[in-house]
Design a protein around this motif. Structure first.
Motif, PDB file in Angstrom:
ATOM      1  N   ASP A  35    -102.065 -23.655 -29.603  1.00 38.50           N
ATOM      2  CA  ASP A  35    -102.892 -24.540 -30.430  1.00 38.50           C
ATOM      3  C   ASP A  35    -102.406 -24.557 -31.873  1.00 38.50           C
ATOM      4  O   ASP A  35    -103.190 -24.445 -32.820  1.00 38.50           O
ATOM      5  CB  ASP A  35    -104.358 -24.100 -30.368  1.00 38.50           C
ATOM      6  N   PHE A  36    -101.117 -24.718 -32.032  1.00 33.83           N
ATOM      7  CA  PHE A  36    -100.507 -24.758 -33.357  1.00 33.83           C
ATOM      8  C   PHE A  36    -100.863 -26.085 -34.018  1.00 33.83           C
ATOM      9  O   PHE A  36    -100.618 -27.159 -33.475  1.00 33.83           O
ATOM     10  CB  PHE A  36     -98.998 -24.617 -33.228  1.00 33.83           C
ATOM     11  N   GLU A  37    -101.442 -26.016 -35.196  1.00 31.11           N
ATOM     12  CA  GLU A  37    -101.907 -27.224 -35.880  1.00 31.11           C
ATOM     13  C   GLU A  37    -100.728 -28.036 -36.408  1.00 31.11           C
ATOM     14  O   GLU A  37     -99.855 -27.510 -37.107  1.00 31.11           O
ATOM     15  CB  GLU A  37    -102.852 -26.875 -37.023  1.00 31.11           C
ATOM     16  N   ILE A  38    -100.724 -29.329 -36.079  1.00 30.23           N
ATOM     17  CA  ILE A  38     -99.670 -30.237 -36.534  1.00 30.23           C
ATOM     18  C   ILE A  38    -100.355 -31.491 -37.071  1.00 30.23           C
ATOM     19  O   ILE A  38    -100.653 -32.431 -36.331  1.00 30.23           O
ATOM     20  CB  ILE A  38     -98.697 -30.617 -35.396  1.00 30.23           C
ATOM     21  N   SER A  39    -100.615 -31.511 -38.335  1.00 26.02           N
ATOM     22  CA  SER A  39    -101.268 -32.666 -38.950  1.00 26.02           C
ATOM     23  C   SER A  39    -100.263 -33.796 -39.122  1.00 26.02           C
ATOM     24  O   SER A  39     -99.045 -33.596 -39.028  1.00 26.02           O
ATOM     25  CB  SER A  39    -101.853 -32.282 -40.309  1.00 26.02           C
ATOM     26  N   VAL A  40    -100.757 -35.004 -39.398  1.00 24.32           N
ATOM     27  CA  VAL A  40     -99.855 -36.137 -39.618  1.00 24.32           C
ATOM     28  C   VAL A  40     -99.048 -35.949 -40.893  1.00 24.32           C
ATOM     29  O   VAL A  40     -98.016 -36.608 -41.088  1.00 24.32           O
ATOM     30  CB  VAL A  40    -100.629 -37.470 -39.677  1.00 24.32           C
ATOM     31  N   ASP A  41     -99.496 -35.047 -41.772  1.00 22.36           N
ATOM     32  CA  ASP A  41     -98.779 -34.794 -43.025  1.00 22.36           C
ATOM     33  C   ASP A  41     -97.668 -33.771 -42.866  1.00 22.36           C
ATOM     34  O   ASP A  41     -96.870 -33.584 -43.790  1.00 22.36           O
ATOM     35  CB  ASP A  41     -99.761 -34.292 -44.100  1.00 22.36           C
TER      36      ASP A  41
ATOM     37  N   ARG B 225    -100.715 -28.512 -30.739  1.00 25.18           N
ATOM     38  CA  ARG B 225     -99.868 -28.391 -29.560  1.00 25.18           C
ATOM     39  C   ARG B 225     -99.543 -26.917 -29.355  1.00 25.18           C
ATOM     40  O   ARG B 225     -99.536 -26.114 -30.317  1.00 25.18           O
ATOM     41  CB  ARG B 225     -98.553 -29.161 -29.754  1.00 25.18           C
ATOM     42  N   ASN B 226     -99.221 -26.577 -28.118  1.00 22.63           N
ATOM     43  CA  ASN B 226     -98.608 -25.282 -27.851  1.00 22.63           C
ATOM     44  C   ASN B 226     -97.113 -25.438 -28.130  1.00 22.63           C
ATOM     45  O   ASN B 226     -96.424 -26.178 -27.430  1.00 22.63           O
ATOM     46  CB  ASN B 226     -98.830 -24.866 -26.402  1.00 22.63           C
ATOM     47  N   VAL B 227     -96.630 -24.779 -29.144  1.00 24.07           N
ATOM     48  CA  VAL B 227     -95.231 -24.898 -29.566  1.00 24.07           C
ATOM     49  C   VAL B 227     -94.491 -23.622 -29.187  1.00 24.07           C
ATOM     50  O   VAL B 227     -94.936 -22.515 -29.525  1.00 24.07           O
ATOM     51  CB  VAL B 227     -95.124 -25.146 -31.083  1.00 24.07           C
TER      52      VAL B 227
ATOM     53  N   LYS C 235     -98.737 -33.456 -19.124  1.00 25.41           N
ATOM     54  CA  LYS C 235     -99.771 -32.423 -19.188  1.00 25.41           C
ATOM     55  C   LYS C 235     -99.588 -31.516 -20.396  1.00 25.41           C
ATOM     56  O   LYS C 235    -100.479 -31.363 -21.229  1.00 25.41           O
ATOM     57  CB  LYS C 235     -99.755 -31.589 -17.906  1.00 25.41           C
ATOM     58  N   GLU C 236     -98.420 -30.902 -20.497  1.00 23.79           N
ATOM     59  CA  GLU C 236     -98.157 -29.937 -21.564  1.00 23.79           C
ATOM     60  C   GLU C 236     -97.762 -30.635 -22.861  1.00 23.79           C
ATOM     61  O   GLU C 236     -98.067 -30.154 -23.952  1.00 23.79           O
ATOM     62  CB  GLU C 236     -97.054 -28.976 -21.129  1.00 23.79           C
TER      63      GLU C 236
END
Length: 764
Positions: A669-675, A643-645, A615-616
């Protein structure tokens, strides 16, 4: 009165039914415990107290064993009265047949001799069990014995607490056996019930550990037994025991913070014949596996071409594995890894030259290895004549396993002469090490240590080992999770890795990136889903103890895929010495340094619990004492972008951008791109990286006073790096060993300097 009872319960805010449970557990006995607590205040010098109903045993160092004789209901508490392990409300001992366990009825305290306390427990069925307890500084060790000297089931039971973690591969595969839990992976073990806990009951489990840790309650436990076990961890009770034994010899509780608990667990493993052995360096770098790159299409030419392609693209490969298909193809009897030293003359015409080719390129050469002997294989007759295979009714037994496909005999690893014979045969391959790989044996009741003795013997000979099967031992470099690839639920990969780390197997390897997996070429086309999968998979694999490459990124004709996968490999290569240093630390103290789940690293922070699930998807861990990994992974890998980091207490610096954060903090909602490199730097802020072939010390300004130890490539050489109240704007770094100031500069958000193995450094 209310406060004292709450302390006795020893429960925390995470227990949903806290008040109800305290009432349930201690209704009718609170007054007895209150009396005992008050008696203790006036008799602290006494280590053993007994009255008609109770026994209290103190170790003089803060841990007390508290027993209610009725039902052998026991618990452990601190000297201030706070219970770490609360007593079961009915019975703390169960024995009989596995399907009909009888609870304890009454207890007689026999006495103490050489610090071993003895009890005679009568069950409801009027059978007797002799129980012994040795209470030491940070641990308690039980022995249980059936006076009838007949194998029965025996188990110890307390009340339930949560959260709890551990239980190895079995946990991850157990969830999938329950229809209501299909795909609902999590690391928390509350709700787990298994009365036949082993690797041979259809759970497809290879790395087996029944160790469980309850970090908020400051204890861990294990019944060390390679046979079938009883393991339960629910809200109501915690049970561990053995299904068929005359005696339980090594049932442990470990107390204190996680470092103390894992230290005690390490000692217990080593003392009970399940050793953690010193790992070697190379396997922690970036590797290549033929199974993922070429499937069955291996030969000297195809292997050379594929590896050379990787090297030409700048991949920093350190090792390679050819798992199968190198033996002679002329007859079925050779199709196994037990055709020792025999190579197919067409596919591999010059094995010596072939191995030398990669040695000159700096790669360690590993092959697959199994203990399964085909009936008419080249060495089978010798094994039969000497009685080296597992027997049934006095004769070598035939088995049907996953590979080889033919009927096989299996090496008897509990026969020392058989192991010596086998290991001497392995020398014929003349390689650097092995990928141990027996599988699909669930139809048979093997003990969980069915491979351990072989891996230990190979490791003692100097081979490096990728461990695939084990019970508690760590006789090698890597702890590989059960087969994991693109066509599976992607939450299992990180959950399985974290579960192994909790369970005493933190040298995690999450399988091949871009693997063909049985020859299947993904979804038959180069889709956007597969491209995303490859990049996300590489990002998380790079933060494990080892990573390996499979089908080459050049096959996907996508610039971003090629760049991200190479960037991940280069990151892992930079961290190679840092990861290995932490593997050596695990070898010394048992703590999961290479992959420390946040509930272990920060056990009292309620926010880190309950996040490692489908879930998380808060799949985060510490790598050593300075790096926090937070890869975006899970079964939503194709569409998820954020993700929530969670950042625990302290200062944290983004590895890519240098942006600073202060925890405790949830980055919603921390943005984590593939880069993006999914790493924060915190803790000590001290990282050793290898950059362009040179070791570099990298100091991040996250704390003003700390120290750490770094181990060199030989696993012996030590360096101590300390920080004490530095002026970060006018920093001074001293090489204490050379007695001189060190030149440094700021690169990629850290203070960087040339680092020499074995030298001590002080930053002020």
């Amino acid at each position: 009165m209310t406060q004292i009872i709450a302390n006795i319960g020893g429960l925390d805010d995470m227990n949903i039914n806290r008040t109800n449970r305290v009432n349930k557990l201690f209704k009718g006995i609170a007054f007895v415990f209150l009396t005992v607590v008050l008696q203790q205040c006036t008799s602290n010098e006494r280590l053993i107290s007994e009255d008609e109903d109770n026994v209290i045993i103190r170790n003089g160092q803060g841990i007390e064993f508290v027993l209610i004789k009725d039902g052998f209901r026991y618990g452990f508490r601190e000297s201030n009265g706070t219970f770490l392990v609360p007593a079961h409300p009915v019975s703390g001992l169960l024995a009989g047949s596995p399907e009909n366990l009888s609870p304890a009825k009454s207890t007689k305290y026999i006495g103490v001799n050489n610090n071993i306390n003895s009890f005679k427990v009568v069950l409801e069925n009027n059978k007797e069990i002799i129980l012994r307890l040795k209470l030491e500084n940070k641990q308690a060790r039980f022995e249980l014995e059936n006076p009838d000297d007949k194998p029965i089931a025996m188990a110890l039971r307390t009340a339930g607490v949560s959260p709890g973690y551990g239980l190895g591969d079995v946990l991850t595969n157990w969830w999938q056996r329950l229809p209501e839990n299909k795909g609902k992976f999590q690391t928390e073990i509350t709700g787990f019930t298994n009365n036949d806990y082993n690797s041979s009951n259809g759970y497809a489990s290879r790395m087996v550990s029944n160790f469980a840790i309850y970090p908020m309650n400051q204890f861990g436990l294990i019944n060390i037994d390679s046979g079938a076990k009883i393991v339960v961890s629910t809200k109501d009770e915690i049970i561990q025991g053995s299904r068929h034994t005359k005696k339980i010899a090594s049932f442990y509780y470990f107390f204190g913070n996680p470092r103390s608990i894992y230290s005690g667990f390490l000692t217990a493993r080593n003392e009970n014949g399940f050793p953690v052995m010193k790992p070697d360096y190379e396997f922690y770098g970036v590797g290549w596996e033929a199974w993922g790159a070429l499937a069955w299409n291996t030969s000297a030419e195809t292997v050379k071409a594929d590896i050379d392609h990787y090297l030409n693209l700048g991949y920093p490969l350190k090792w390679m594995v050819i798992g199968s298909g190198f033996w002679p193809q002329t007859d079925e009897k050779y199709k196994s890894t037990t055709s020792f030293g025999m190579w197919d003359k067409t596919k591999y015409p010059n094995p010596k030259e072939f191995k030398q080719y990669f040695k000159e390129k700096g790669l360690k050469f590993f092959i697959g290895l199994r203990i399964a002997f085909i009936h008419n294989g080249p060495f089978t007759k010798e094994g039969l004549e000497n009685g080296y295979f597992l027997k049934e009714d006095g004769a070598a037994k035939e088995y049907k396993i996953g590979f080889p496909k033919d009927l096989v005999y299996l090496l008897d690893v509990h026969n020392e002469e058989a192991v010596k014979w086998y290991v001497n045969l392995c020398d014929k391959w003349q390689v650097d090490g092995f990928k141990e790989d027996v599988y699909s044996y669930g139809a048979y009741s093997f003990p969980d240590d069915k491979i351990d003795a072989v891996n230990v013997a190979l490791k003692k000979k100097g081979y490096q080992i990728m461990i695939r099967n084990s019970y508690l031992t760590s006789p090698g470099e890597l702890h590989r999770i059960e087969d994991f690839n693109y066509d599976m639920n992607q939450d299992r990969g990180p959950v399985n890795s974290l579960t192994l780390a909790y369970s005493g197997f933190p040298l995690t390897y999450m399988d091949i990136i871009g693997g063909l997996f049985g020859g299947r070429d993904f979804d038959g086309k180069v889709s956007s889903e597969i491209k995303t999968y490859l990049m996300r998979n590489a990002r998380t694999a790079a933060l494990h103890s080892a990573m390996s490459m499979g089908k080459g990124p050049w096959n996907y004709n996508d610039r971003q895929v090629s760049e991200v996968m190479l960037d991940c490999a280069l990151l892992h290569a930079r961290l190679h010495p840092y990861i290995y240093s932490n593997a050596i630390k695990f070898y010394h103290d048992g703590y999961p340094h290479t992959m420390t789940p946040l509930p272990v690293a920060y056990p009292n922070d309620i926010n880190v619990h309950g996040r490692e699930n489908y879930k998380e998807r808060g799949y985060q861990w510490m790598i050593g004492d300075a790096l926090l990994a937070y890869p975006l992974y899970g079964d939503d890998y194709e569409t998820a972008q954020t993700r929530n980091v969670y950042l625990p207490e302290g200062k944290w610096i983004d590895y890519d951008t240098g942006k600073e954060y202060y925890g405790p903090l949830l980055l919603n909602d921390f943005e984590i791109s593939v880069d993006k490199t999914p790493l924060f730097v915190g803790g000590t802020g001290i990282v050793i990286e290898e950059i362009e072939g040179e070791l570099k010390g990298r100091i991040y300004p996250v704390t003003n006073k700390t120290q750490t130890v770094f181990y060199g490539k030989d696993g012996e050489t030590q360096s101590e790096i300390s920080i004490e109240n530095p002026d970060w704007e006018n920093l001074e770094i001293f090489d204490l060993t050379a007695d001189k100031k060190v030149i440094h500069e700021k690169i990629r958000h850290a203070i960087q300097f040339d680092f020499i193995e074995g030298h001590n450094y002080h930053i002020k």
